[in-house]
Design a protein around this motif. Structure first.
Motif, PDB file in Angstrom:
ATOM      1  N   THR A   1      45.935  46.115  33.394  1.00  0.00           N
ATOM      2  CA  THR A   1      45.295  45.120  34.853  1.00  0.00           C
ATOM      3  C   THR A   1      47.335  44.909  35.173  1.00  0.00           C
TER       4      THR A   1
ATOM      5  N   TYR B   1      42.875  36.316  36.433  1.00  0.00           N
ATOM      6  CA  TYR B   1      43.639  36.142  35.123  1.00  0.00           C
ATOM      7  C   TYR B   1      43.555  35.409  33.850  1.00  0.00           C
TER       8      TYR B   1
ATOM      9  N   TYR C   1      39.487  39.171  34.733  1.00  0.00           N
ATOM     10  CA  TYR C   1      40.783  40.313  33.883  1.00  0.00           C
ATOM     11  C   TYR C   1      39.500  40.674  32.233  1.00  0.00           C
TER      12      TYR C   1
ATOM     13  N   THR D   1      40.733  46.642  37.300  1.00  0.00           N
ATOM     14  CA  THR D   1      40.533  45.517  38.634  1.00  0.00           C
ATOM     15  C   THR D   1      39.229  45.596  39.840  1.00  0.00           C
TER      16      THR D   1
ATOM     17  N   ALA E   1      37.309  44.031  37.172  1.00  0.00           N
ATOM     18  CA  ALA E   1      37.271  42.406  37.607  1.00  0.00           C
ATOM     19  C   ALA E   1      36.756  41.951  37.890  1.00  0.00           C
TER      20      ALA E   1
END
Ligand code: FDA
Length: 497
Positions: free
Chosen positions: A119, A138, A142, A480, A483
């Protein structure tokens, strides 16, 4: 064939495609996934699904007659060898200025990659995806991605003692002696399984040097995570060895998708047509970009905007090796799964993964894949003369990456009194600057698409893979990618279905 109709067709079975399929299926939508590579669910005559890095056979490369190993020399000798042409798992796709490595098969890049599930630091996120709300990423996406992927850290006590991470400990010692932050990085490998490999109680994969050409046991590829959950819904079907060649508006609404079925020699054995209400482009940065650029240029999707094909980067990838002193051996047994790195992003624009060199013999080398803040961006375009999509990246555009990587390794060499290896990428060649493992961009979020991946000129067409990300993620990219796909599909399910 023809006439088949599906609500959703997903092109590609990597991270973006797997997230889309799972979440749509959970929302009650039937999904058909189309994958040009093989299913990778059947062992070969040796009892293994994938071949070993040290003994590449036809299963290694996508439709090549000679291997094209990223690290292609050893002690100055070329190591590539002839193989039968076959729909193997790793594609070394050659553009004029760069070779782009990609996974081919059900699971996409998760089949071939190192599983490093990183991350980005939160302070770097604004530079990665400026139009995306960092708080949401976040707080929600994630964590959701990391849970779905099964990311976890190596047990630090085991790292300190096991023979297979001696190379990591040497990397740590040398980083710290030069004053660089050393970090553990998560991986999707099953760490308990790796411990059992080390104690000799289970068949080995990480400790048998399996990497690049697939992993037979411990790695939690998408086949074991998102795709397994998608299959369990009963709403997802997958056609392997099927390649999408066209998507165009259908006369009666929806989209006509043209698909070539291929055999393991790469020859087309049938061409099929399917009508889909919605199509998700998840063919990877290169695959999606190539399709969209060609379909725009050749009149199938002429209203795609001019950002299509642009904003492509290599995540600043550059490789190098260092020669250690004889009293700093890195070990003849090296886990093929990296678990640590050297973070000099803020000061020098480089994050270096301490990478394995699993040759089975002591090499006295430390090997690194650096991710750097290379600012160069390339574009895909249609070359009518050859009927292909070309990429205008130039090898010289890696020079900023080399300069950034040197902020780490020049200093370590000075501290240690050591030198670079010159025998890993050619005869007297230090830098592996001819390749990337991390293609990103080509259909950038909020430029080629709207802020959720919609190709707005064509309602029902979406991009949901690495091509949304403009060229760099500061760390390894698949967390990423995953996510962002989780974020986008949630919005699309809530508002478009
Ligand atoms: P991805 O490439 O995963 O999937 C796209 C799929 O679409 C492929 O299976 C492809 O065959 C298929 N496809 C393409 N065109 C098609 C068509 N026309 N019709 C049908 N199917 C089509 N990242 C990381 O975070 N940590 C790591 O440790 C590593 N290590 C690493 C090592 C190596 C050797 C490689 C090659 C890559 C990595 N990566 C990595 C990168 C990571 O694997 C990569 O960023 C992601 O797989 C990209 O995910 P996508 O969903 O965008 O596409």
């Amino acid at each position: 064939a023809g006439g088949a109709h599906v609500p959703v067709l997903v092109i590609g079975t990597g991270y973006g495609g797997s997230v889309a399929a799972l979440r749509l299926a959970e929302a009650g939508v039937d999904v058909h996934m189309v994958e040009m590579g093989m299913a990778w669910d059947t062992p070969g005559s040796d009892g293994k699904i994938f071949c070993n890095t040290l003994q590449p056979d036809r299963r290694s490369y996508w439709l090549r007659t000679r291997t094209k190993a990223p690290l292609n020399y050893f002690l100055g000798f070329p190591i590539d060898r002839d193989i039968p042409r076959y729909t193997g798992v790793l594609d070394a796709e050659e553009f004029a200025g760069i070779t782009v490595y990609q996974g081919r098969g059900v699971g996409g890049g998760s089949l071939v990659n190192g599983g490093m599930a990183v991350t980005p630091k939160r302070e770097n996120f604004g530079g990665i995806l400026p139009s995306v709300d960092a708080n949401e990423m976040y707080d929600v996406y994630y964590p959701r991605a990391n849970a779905g992927l099964g990311a976890g850290l190596v047990d630090p006590a085991w790292f300190d003692s096991t023979a297979c991470y001696q190379y990591g400990r040497v990397g740590r010692k040398q980083a710290q002696r030069s004053g660089f932050p050393f970090v553990f990085v998560p991986d999707v490998y099953d760490w308990d399984y790796m411990k059992q490999e080390a104690s000799g109680t289970v068949p080995k994969s990480a400790l048998a040097g399996e990497i690049l050409y697939g992993n037979n046991y411990g790695k939690k590829s998408l086949q074991k995570t998102y795709l397994a959950r998608a299959a369990a819904t009963g709403r997802v079907t997958v056609s392997a060895l099927h390649k999408v060649t066209s998507v165009a508006p259908a006369p009666g609404g929806g989209y006509t998708v043209v698909i070539d079925q291929i055999d393991t020699g790469g020859s087309v054995t049938a061409t099929k047509t399917v009508t889909a209400d919605r199509v998700f482009f998840a063919a990877g940065s290169v695959g999606t970009s190539k399709l969209l650029v060609r379909l725009k240029a050749t009149g199938a999707l002429p209203a795609l905007n001019d950002e299509v094909g642009k904003g492509w980067g290599d995540n600043g990838n550059v490789m190098c090796g260092r020669a250690n002193h004889l009293w700093d051996p890195t070990g003849s047994l090296q886990s093929s799964i990296p678990c640590c790195g050297i973070d000099n992003w803020a000061a020098g624009g480089a994050f270096a993964e301490v990478a394995p060199l699993p040759t089975g013999i002591e090499t006295f080398a430390s090997f690194y894949l650096s991710i750097t803040k290379n600012p160069n961006r390339a574009a895909f375009s249609w070359d009518a003369a050859t009927g292909t999509v070309v990429l205008n990246w130039q090898t010289a555009w890696k020079q900023p990456s080399i300069a950034m990587a040197k902020t780490i390794f020049d200093r370590i060499n000075a501290t240690e009194g050591t030198i670079y290896r010159t025998d890993l990428f050619g005869v007297y060649k230090i830098w592996g600057d001819h390749l990337t493992y991390h293609p990103l961009g080509g259909a950038v979020l909020n430029k080629a698409t709207d802020n959720y991946g919609r190709l707005t000129a064509y309602p029902g067409l979406y991009v949901i893979d690495a091509s949304l990300i403009p060229g760099n993620t500061t760390v390894n990219p698949f967390v990423t990618i995953t996510a962002l796909a989780e974020r986008n599909i949630e919005k699309i399910i809530a508002t478009d279905l």
